[in-house]
Design a protein around this motif. Sequence first.
Motif, PDB file in Angstrom:
ATOM      1  N   PRO A  92       5.196  -5.464  -0.310  1.00 14.44           N
ATOM      2  CA  PRO A  92       5.094  -4.891   1.040  1.00 14.44           C
ATOM      3  C   PRO A  92       5.513  -5.895   2.108  1.00 14.44           C
TER       4      PRO A  92
ATOM      5  N   GLU B 282       0.677  -6.171   4.805  1.00 16.99           N
ATOM      6  CA  GLU B 282      -0.466  -5.669   4.054  1.00 16.99           C
ATOM      7  C   GLU B 282      -1.754  -6.187   4.689  1.00 16.99           C
TER       8      GLU B 282
ATOM      9  N   SER C  32      -5.884  -5.776   4.381  1.00 17.65           N
ATOM     10  CA  SER C  32      -6.866  -5.291   3.407  1.00 17.65           C
ATOM     11  C   SER C  32      -8.278  -5.703   3.807  1.00 17.65           C
TER      12      SER C  32
ATOM     13  N   ALA D 147      -7.562  -0.632   5.703  1.00 18.22           N
ATOM     14  CA  ALA D 147      -6.395  -1.179   4.996  1.00 18.22           C
ATOM     15  C   ALA D 147      -5.131  -0.518   5.516  1.00 18.22           C
TER      16      ALA D 147
ATOM     17  N   THR E 120      -0.724  -0.715   4.551  1.00 18.82           N
ATOM     18  CA  THR E 120       0.407  -1.284   3.830  1.00 18.82           C
ATOM     19  C   THR E 120       1.692  -0.665   4.363  1.00 18.82           C
TER      20      THR E 120
ATOM     21  N   GLY F 151       6.008  -0.896   4.127  1.00 19.58           N
ATOM     22  CA  GLY F 151       7.156  -1.400   3.397  1.00 19.58           C
ATOM     23  C   GLY F 151       8.332  -1.739   4.301  1.00 19.58           C
TER      24      GLY F 151
ATOM     25  N   HIS G 255       5.670   3.777   9.950  1.00 24.84           N
ATOM     26  CA  HIS G 255       4.306   4.091   9.511  1.00 24.84           C
ATOM     27  C   HIS G 255       3.453   4.415  10.727  1.00 24.84           C
TER      28      HIS G 255
ATOM     29  N   SER H 160      -1.526  -9.959   5.665  1.00 20.73           N
ATOM     30  CA  SER H 160      -0.380 -10.687   5.118  1.00 20.73           C
ATOM     31  C   SER H 160       0.905 -10.085   5.663  1.00 20.73           C
TER      32      SER H 160
ATOM     33  N   ASN I  99       4.608 -11.763   2.699  1.00 20.93           N
ATOM     34  CA  ASN I  99       3.961 -12.528   1.626  1.00 20.93           C
ATOM     35  C   ASN I  99       3.306 -13.819   2.114  1.00 20.93           C
TER      36      ASN I  99
ATOM     37  N   THR J 214      -1.280   6.741   8.109  1.00 24.76           N
ATOM     38  CA  THR J 214      -2.634   6.337   7.753  1.00 24.76           C
ATOM     39  C   THR J 214      -3.567   6.945   8.782  1.00 24.76           C
TER      40      THR J 214
ATOM     41  N   SER K  51      -4.210   8.042   3.430  1.00 23.95           N
ATOM     42  CA  SER K  51      -2.931   7.380   3.663  1.00 23.95           C
ATOM     43  C   SER K  51      -1.916   7.972   2.699  1.00 23.95           C
TER      44      SER K  51
END
Length: 244
Positions: free
Chosen positions: A2, A5, A7, A23, A25, A27, A32, A61, A64, A214, A224
Amino acid sequence: MPLLEASGVSKVFGKLTALDGAALTVGENEFHGLIGPNGSGKSTLMKCVAGAEVPTTGKVSFINTDITAFTPTERARAGMSLKFQITSVLPTLTLYDNILLALQAQCSLIDLVFSRTRRALHEQVMTMLTQFRLADRAHDAAATLSHGQQQWLEIAMALAGKPRLLLLDEPTGGMSLEERRVTGELLQPIKQHCSLVIVEHDLDFIRDICDRLTVLDQGKVLASGTVAEIQSNKSVQEIYLRRA
């Protein structure tokens, strides 16, 4: 992997729990949407992602990298850009100069000191104004624009740094129906190089432009999924749509 992200994100203000293990996520090249009743925690989650608020618990995050403790400036350098609902254009400056300043923020100090940027950036300024249908107003003061046009100008400014992720908080608030339609058209091309997270109350608008949604309710994620999945979700129909 992703692009973004978040969480287990919780945010507590005194006795108020604004987020409770939320949460999110997102991409690459994804639009979104964050939706939910008033007070459901949408803007708080957006602020936790952007760094305007620090989560009480949880992790964020981006590309990454754990950015939970990053400042808004550090997140911007990492490739994230945010536009809140209230416009922050410089009203006495021209549209041209508003965009120019946004682009100059990415330039080196030495180029700015020696005034090397205005001519070098002219084509980029005009390209961005054209992209947002503002080129014919380039030399007008930003204060003379309609509310919708000021929103378009600020979105253009937010994209000046070529972010990987753009965060928009209720960009169509106060717009006419026609301005909302045009806003959707103006946002579509950025998907080629930038993901989008958008908080919005206009369900028709957000369904038209978003790939995934979401739904938040009372600080928690209710559901979501794709637009079709959310539309057919009984919990969303019973709780969110009834209360919206």
